[in-house]
Design a protein around this motif. Sequence first.
Motif, PDB file in Angstrom:
ATOM      1  N   SER A 145       0.866  -1.190   0.000  1.00  0.00           N
ATOM      2  CA  SER A 145       0.000   0.000   0.000  1.00  0.00           C
ATOM      3  C   SER A 145       0.896   1.232   0.000  1.00  0.00           C
ATOM      4  O   SER A 145       2.117   1.126   0.029  1.00  0.00           O
ATOM      5  N   LEU A 192       2.125   1.953  -4.422  1.00  0.00           N
ATOM      6  CA  LEU A 192       1.006   2.053  -5.352  1.00  0.00           C
ATOM      7  C   LEU A 192       0.917   3.443  -5.970  1.00  0.00           C
ATOM      8  O   LEU A 192      -0.071   3.801  -6.602  1.00  0.00           O
ATOM      9  N   ARG A 238      -1.010   7.433  -7.771  1.00  0.00           N
ATOM     10  CA  ARG A 238      -2.319   7.829  -7.256  1.00  0.00           C
ATOM     11  C   ARG A 238      -2.715   7.063  -5.999  1.00  0.00           C
ATOM     12  O   ARG A 238      -3.785   7.268  -5.460  1.00  0.00           O
ATOM     13  N   GLY A 239      -1.858   6.157  -5.573  1.00  0.00           N
ATOM     14  CA  GLY A 239      -2.180   5.392  -4.387  1.00  0.00           C
ATOM     15  C   GLY A 239      -3.252   4.353  -4.633  1.00  0.00           C
ATOM     16  O   GLY A 239      -3.899   3.878  -3.714  1.00  0.00           O
ATOM     17  N   ASP A 240      -3.434   4.023  -5.926  1.00  0.00           N
ATOM     18  CA  ASP A 240      -4.453   3.040  -6.284  1.00  0.00           C
ATOM     19  C   ASP A 240      -3.796   1.761  -6.781  1.00  0.00           C
ATOM     20  O   ASP A 240      -2.675   1.796  -7.267  1.00  0.00           O
ATOM     21  N   VAL A 241      -4.502   0.662  -6.700  1.00  0.00           N
ATOM     22  CA  VAL A 241      -4.001  -0.571  -7.288  1.00  0.00           C
ATOM     23  C   VAL A 241      -4.077  -0.411  -8.810  1.00  0.00           C
ATOM     24  O   VAL A 241      -5.128  -0.054  -9.333  1.00  0.00           O
ATOM     25  N   GLU A 248      -4.506  -0.666 -12.794  1.00  0.00           N
ATOM     26  CA  GLU A 248      -5.528  -1.359 -13.558  1.00  0.00           C
ATOM     27  C   GLU A 248      -4.998  -2.678 -14.102  1.00  0.00           C
ATOM     28  O   GLU A 248      -3.824  -2.798 -14.435  1.00  0.00           O
ATOM     29  N   THR A 252      -9.960  -1.338  -0.213  1.00  0.00           N
ATOM     30  CA  THR A 252      -9.731   0.081   0.050  1.00  0.00           C
ATOM     31  C   THR A 252     -10.433   0.443   1.337  1.00  0.00           C
ATOM     32  O   THR A 252     -11.616   0.124   1.516  1.00  0.00           O
ATOM     33  N   THR A 278      -7.320   4.465   1.601  1.00  0.00           N
ATOM     34  CA  THR A 278      -6.062   3.912   1.109  1.00  0.00           C
ATOM     35  C   THR A 278      -6.314   2.516   0.565  1.00  0.00           C
ATOM     36  O   THR A 278      -7.008   1.708   1.180  1.00  0.00           O
ATOM     37  N   ALA A 279      -5.708   2.265  -0.612  1.00  0.00           N
ATOM     38  CA  ALA A 279      -5.853   0.958  -1.237  1.00  0.00           C
ATOM     39  C   ALA A 279      -4.754   0.037  -0.731  1.00  0.00           C
ATOM     40  O   ALA A 279      -3.642   0.477  -0.432  1.00  0.00           O
ATOM     41  N   THR A 280      -5.094  -1.244  -0.600  1.00  0.00           N
ATOM     42  CA  THR A 280      -4.114  -2.227  -0.183  1.00  0.00           C
ATOM     43  C   THR A 280      -4.225  -3.447  -1.089  1.00  0.00           C
ATOM     44  O   THR A 280      -5.327  -3.865  -1.438  1.00  0.00           O
TER      45      THR A 280
END
Lengths: 203, 361
Positions: free
Chosen positions: A70, A74, A77-80, A82, A132, A142-144
């Motif tokens: 996390s 990531l 953008r702190g995202d997983v 695509e 998330t 926050t995405a993990t």
Amino acid sequence: MIGKPASRLFLGLAVLVAALQSAALAYIVVARDRLLKTGREVVLSVTPVDPRDLFRGDYVTLGYDITRISGDALAPRGDVPEGIERGGTFYAVLSLDAASNTWSVARVSADYPRGVGADEVVIKGRARAIYTTPATRQEAGTATLLGRYGIESYFVPEGTGRALEEKVRSHSIKAVVAVGADGTAALKGLIVDGERRDLPAIF
Amino acid sequence: MWGYQRRLARDLERWSKAGWVSAETADMIRADVARTPGLSLPGVLAMLASILLGFAVMSFVAAHWEEIPRLARLGLLFALLWTGYLAAAFFEARDMRIFRDAAIVAALAVFGATIMLISQMFHIDGNPPDGILMWWIGALGAGVILRSNPALAFAMVLVCVWSGVWMSERSGTHWPFLIGWVLVTAAFAWQRWWPGAHLSALALAGFVVSLGYTLTQGHAHVVPVVAGLSCALLAAAVEKRHDMVSDSARILIIYASAAAFAGLLALQFIEHTSARELAGLAAATLLLLLALIWHGLESRNRGALWLGYVAFSIEIFALYVKTVGTLLDTSLFFLIAGLILAGLAAFAWRLHKRQLHEVTA
């Protein structure tokens, strides 16, 4: 009735089946052995896993710092990214932290990453879970990404798991992992209390 | 098989007494029936022995005994694998079919245990379904090359275990199951092995029922109902028209109905239903089961008949458990259901008597 030629044919077929199955099994053994001997070596710190889950039957479950991805890894953008789906494969680029001499995740991607530095290692994983945390007024969610690299089980002789389990919980274990060119990882040995113990080679 | 032999022996005696069948012909028929392979005590014992030996090997692997070096353990399993297949060839040469098959199944168990041992040796935590995938491919290959029906049955069981493990690890539908199912079913058809058709139908019915729990977040129980009913209706329609497909159609009716019933049970008792929906579904289910029982009687399909009886009892019992509390309502429900059944019984009796009359007239 079944005569001699028919039973001789069956013998040939039985030998064929035995040979095919033996070859398939031997292939895995040889491929693993090669991976352990030629793969790039990486030292990972082992984290304690939920004690209830830690010891099941005759193997110890090893959790890693790189299991839970996390934050910065990531980025941007702190995202997983695509393309990474639950149950699907992903690639994590590991970089060496010189201070602690352990490796951590620099970034992740769904496909094999390009532009990997000489001091970086690519490891292939499977996304066990993606979640998330809900956003609050103060901060965004926050995405993990929970990864699994095929190095999480350490099989031990019957009844000897408890001592190792204690060591894992007291955080004095590191794992030595061999990583192949395609990102496949194999457990090579453990560093217990600073002392390295390699698993015996098979050949 | 045994039931058939017993019945045939009885009938032959009656027929020869009546003078329809000569004593010679009766003897020839008896000899022919005795020659067809069936279950025998040594065969069953050999099969059980091979299963026990397989478990012994797997527990040996699981014990992770360190006294023997890893390479030696691996060598031992390879030796056992080869022993199994060579023993199969030995029995084949002596025309001992069932022992041959038992040896093949034992060798396949060793094959699976070796996969386990290798992943243990190298601490491979990988994806457990991958190991089982390799195992069922091995079983299917051995079954096809050596033309061994029990090995194919073993492959089908492993395909189901493969999907089961996959689904236990993540939510979603394991569509690759269908690839394994088609391959093993094709092998059954190629072998013309009849019990395999039952196994295939059972596995597919289980998969269709599982769809109800995996599609649309687990609320797709309409899928097994619609698929099962349309399949059963189609099978019932072609059953009488084509002799060739009649046997498969009869099997299909049983398993398709079972899948539809499982879906109906889930709709009634797992999903949240209003009292009115439940009443409607229950009435539809009971009517469909009556239709199944009627069809079973009409076409002499004993499996369909038994499924109808058992499912009827389960449905009634489940309704009782669900509606218990309002005893008066429950009592009323059973009263009405009982009266309807009594009426149907009387109607069926009339029909039966008229048919009998027409035949004798």
